[in-house]
Design a protein around this motif. Structure first.
Motif, PDB file in Angstrom:
ATOM      1  N   THR A  16      14.213  26.341   3.927  1.00  0.00           N
ATOM      2  CA  THR A  16      15.364  27.065   4.477  1.00  0.00           C
ATOM      3  C   THR A  16      15.530  26.772   5.959  1.00  0.00           C
ATOM      4  O   THR A  16      16.648  26.555   6.441  1.00  0.00           O
ATOM      5  CB  THR A  16      15.204  28.581   4.232  1.00  0.00           C
ATOM      6  OG1 THR A  16      15.107  28.813   2.832  1.00  0.00           O
ATOM      7  CG2 THR A  16      16.383  29.356   4.789  1.00  0.00           C
ATOM      8  N   SER A  17      14.444  26.750   6.691  1.00  0.00           N
ATOM      9  CA  SER A  17      14.491  26.414   8.114  1.00  0.00           C
ATOM     10  C   SER A  17      15.061  25.010   8.316  1.00  0.00           C
ATOM     11  O   SER A  17      15.922  24.784   9.165  1.00  0.00           O
ATOM     12  CB  SER A  17      13.086  26.494   8.713  1.00  0.00           C
ATOM     13  OG  SER A  17      13.068  26.018  10.029  1.00  0.00           O
ATOM     14  N   PHE A  18      14.585  24.093   7.501  1.00  0.00           N
ATOM     15  CA  PHE A  18      15.058  22.709   7.561  1.00  0.00           C
ATOM     16  C   PHE A  18      16.554  22.635   7.276  1.00  0.00           C
ATOM     17  O   PHE A  18      17.314  22.015   8.027  1.00  0.00           O
ATOM     18  CB  PHE A  18      14.265  21.867   6.550  1.00  0.00           C
ATOM     19  CG  PHE A  18      14.690  20.438   6.450  1.00  0.00           C
ATOM     20  CD1 PHE A  18      14.351  19.531   7.437  1.00  0.00           C
ATOM     21  CD2 PHE A  18      15.420  19.987   5.359  1.00  0.00           C
ATOM     22  CE1 PHE A  18      14.730  18.199   7.350  1.00  0.00           C
ATOM     23  CE2 PHE A  18      15.804  18.663   5.258  1.00  0.00           C
ATOM     24  CZ  PHE A  18      15.466  17.767   6.250  1.00  0.00           C
ATOM     25  N   ARG A  58       9.409  21.021  15.727  1.00  0.00           N
ATOM     26  CA  ARG A  58       9.944  21.861  14.650  1.00  0.00           C
ATOM     27  C   ARG A  58       9.567  21.299  13.287  1.00  0.00           C
ATOM     28  O   ARG A  58       9.169  22.028  12.386  1.00  0.00           O
ATOM     29  CB  ARG A  58      11.456  21.973  14.801  1.00  0.00           C
ATOM     30  CG  ARG A  58      12.095  22.864  13.762  1.00  0.00           C
ATOM     31  CD  ARG A  58      13.616  22.886  13.919  1.00  0.00           C
ATOM     32  NE  ARG A  58      14.185  23.803  12.967  1.00  0.00           N
ATOM     33  CZ  ARG A  58      14.901  24.876  13.296  1.00  0.00           C
ATOM     34  NH1 ARG A  58      15.128  25.161  14.555  1.00  0.00           N
ATOM     35  NH2 ARG A  58      15.401  25.651  12.356  1.00  0.00           N
ATOM     36  N   ARG A  59       9.717  19.990  13.113  1.00  0.00           N
ATOM     37  CA  ARG A  59       9.411  19.366  11.827  1.00  0.00           C
ATOM     38  C   ARG A  59       7.924  19.479  11.491  1.00  0.00           C
ATOM     39  O   ARG A  59       7.551  19.673  10.340  1.00  0.00           O
ATOM     40  CB  ARG A  59       9.836  17.900  11.799  1.00  0.00           C
ATOM     41  CG  ARG A  59      11.305  17.670  11.986  1.00  0.00           C
ATOM     42  CD  ARG A  59      12.138  18.362  10.914  1.00  0.00           C
ATOM     43  NE  ARG A  59      13.508  18.323  11.337  1.00  0.00           N
ATOM     44  CZ  ARG A  59      14.260  19.392  11.580  1.00  0.00           C
ATOM     45  NH1 ARG A  59      13.799  20.595  11.385  1.00  0.00           N
ATOM     46  NH2 ARG A  59      15.490  19.271  12.001  1.00  0.00           N
ATOM     47  N   CYS A  95      20.564  18.360   3.980  1.00  0.00           N
ATOM     48  CA  CYS A  95      19.358  18.808   3.291  1.00  0.00           C
ATOM     49  C   CYS A  95      19.438  18.505   1.802  1.00  0.00           C
ATOM     50  O   CYS A  95      18.513  17.919   1.237  1.00  0.00           O
ATOM     51  CB  CYS A  95      19.148  20.298   3.525  1.00  0.00           C
ATOM     52  SG  CYS A  95      17.745  20.993   2.618  1.00  0.00           S
ATOM     53  N   ALA A 106      10.523  29.084   2.788  1.00  0.00           N
ATOM     54  CA  ALA A 106      10.776  29.350   4.211  1.00  0.00           C
ATOM     55  C   ALA A 106      10.923  28.047   4.989  1.00  0.00           C
ATOM     56  O   ALA A 106      11.844  27.900   5.809  1.00  0.00           O
ATOM     57  CB  ALA A 106       9.649  30.203   4.788  1.00  0.00           C
ATOM     58  N   ALA A 107      10.045  27.095   4.735  1.00  0.00           N
ATOM     59  CA  ALA A 107      10.116  25.810   5.421  1.00  0.00           C
ATOM     60  C   ALA A 107      11.392  25.063   5.055  1.00  0.00           C
ATOM     61  O   ALA A 107      12.077  24.506   5.924  1.00  0.00           O
ATOM     62  CB  ALA A 107       8.896  24.958   5.080  1.00  0.00           C
ATOM     63  N   TYR A 157      18.834  24.953   7.498  1.00  0.00           N
ATOM     64  CA  TYR A 157      19.591  25.608   8.561  1.00  0.00           C
ATOM     65  C   TYR A 157      19.745  24.676   9.756  1.00  0.00           C
ATOM     66  O   TYR A 157      20.802  24.600  10.367  1.00  0.00           O
ATOM     67  CB  TYR A 157      18.890  26.903   8.981  1.00  0.00           C
ATOM     68  CG  TYR A 157      19.583  27.619  10.099  1.00  0.00           C
ATOM     69  CD1 TYR A 157      20.705  28.404   9.868  1.00  0.00           C
ATOM     70  CD2 TYR A 157      19.122  27.513  11.403  1.00  0.00           C
ATOM     71  CE1 TYR A 157      21.358  29.054  10.896  1.00  0.00           C
ATOM     72  CE2 TYR A 157      19.760  28.157  12.445  1.00  0.00           C
ATOM     73  CZ  TYR A 157      20.874  28.932  12.186  1.00  0.00           C
ATOM     74  OH  TYR A 157      21.520  29.570  13.223  1.00  0.00           O
ATOM     75  N   ASN A 158      18.685  23.930  10.081  1.00  0.00           N
ATOM     76  CA  ASN A 158      18.700  23.081  11.262  1.00  0.00           C
ATOM     77  C   ASN A 158      19.453  21.768  11.062  1.00  0.00           C
ATOM     78  O   ASN A 158      20.195  21.349  11.951  1.00  0.00           O
ATOM     79  CB  ASN A 158      17.271  22.806  11.722  1.00  0.00           C
ATOM     80  CG  ASN A 158      17.219  22.108  13.058  1.00  0.00           C
ATOM     81  OD1 ASN A 158      16.790  20.967  13.140  1.00  0.00           O
ATOM     82  ND2 ASN A 158      17.659  22.783  14.103  1.00  0.00           N
ATOM     83  N   GLU A 203       7.466  22.989  10.290  1.00  0.00           N
ATOM     84  CA  GLU A 203       8.009  23.162   8.938  1.00  0.00           C
ATOM     85  C   GLU A 203       7.088  22.519   7.903  1.00  0.00           C
ATOM     86  O   GLU A 203       6.841  23.106   6.840  1.00  0.00           O
ATOM     87  CB  GLU A 203       9.415  22.560   8.847  1.00  0.00           C
ATOM     88  CG  GLU A 203      10.453  23.360   9.597  1.00  0.00           C
ATOM     89  CD  GLU A 203      11.754  22.618   9.807  1.00  0.00           C
ATOM     90  OE1 GLU A 203      12.746  23.288  10.131  1.00  0.00           O
ATOM     91  OE2 GLU A 203      11.805  21.376   9.674  1.00  0.00           O
ATOM     92  N   ASN A 205       6.254  30.381   1.194  1.00  0.00           N
ATOM     93  CA  ASN A 205       6.122  29.573   2.410  1.00  0.00           C
ATOM     94  C   ASN A 205       6.909  28.261   2.301  1.00  0.00           C
ATOM     95  O   ASN A 205       7.485  27.781   3.280  1.00  0.00           O
ATOM     96  CB  ASN A 205       4.656  29.284   2.730  1.00  0.00           C
ATOM     97  CG  ASN A 205       3.950  28.531   1.622  1.00  0.00           C
ATOM     98  OD1 ASN A 205       3.762  29.071   0.524  1.00  0.00           O
ATOM     99  ND2 ASN A 205       3.553  27.296   1.893  1.00  0.00           N
TER     100      ASN A 205
END
Length: 85
Positions: free
Chosen positions: A22-24, A71-72, A33, A19-20, A26-27, A75, A16
């Motif tokens: 990676t999402s960060f 979104r944050r 990052c 995942a958080a 990517y965005n 995440e 998890n």
């Protein structure tokens, strides 16, 4: 992107948390990052403080953007292991 992220994050993270993060990445972009305080704190093992760093990335041109804030928050919740995002 994932390979670069995994090679830069030295801490052992749960799925998890990956995942958080990676999402960060990517965005906001990989470079932003990897140079962030969030990643530094992750690598130092300060995961609670790192989680709070997500919430600081909610602006564009100095203005809080509600979509980014949402979104944050999601995440951060995911990073902390809370499934209700």
């Amino acid at each position: 992107m994932l390979t670069a992220l995994k090679s830069s994050v030295r801490a052992s993270l749960a799925p998890n948390q990956w995942a958080a993060l990676t999402s960060f990445a990517y965005n906001v972009g990989l470079s932003a990052c990897l140079s962030s305080t969030l990643v530094r704190l992750v690598n130092e093992g300060q995961l609670d403080k790192a989680a709070d760093q997500f919430l600081l990335w909610d602006r564009s041109k100095g203005q809080i953007i509600q979509g980014l804030l949402n979104r944050r928050k999601a995440e951060r919740t995911l990073f902390l292991g809370n499934a209700n995002v």
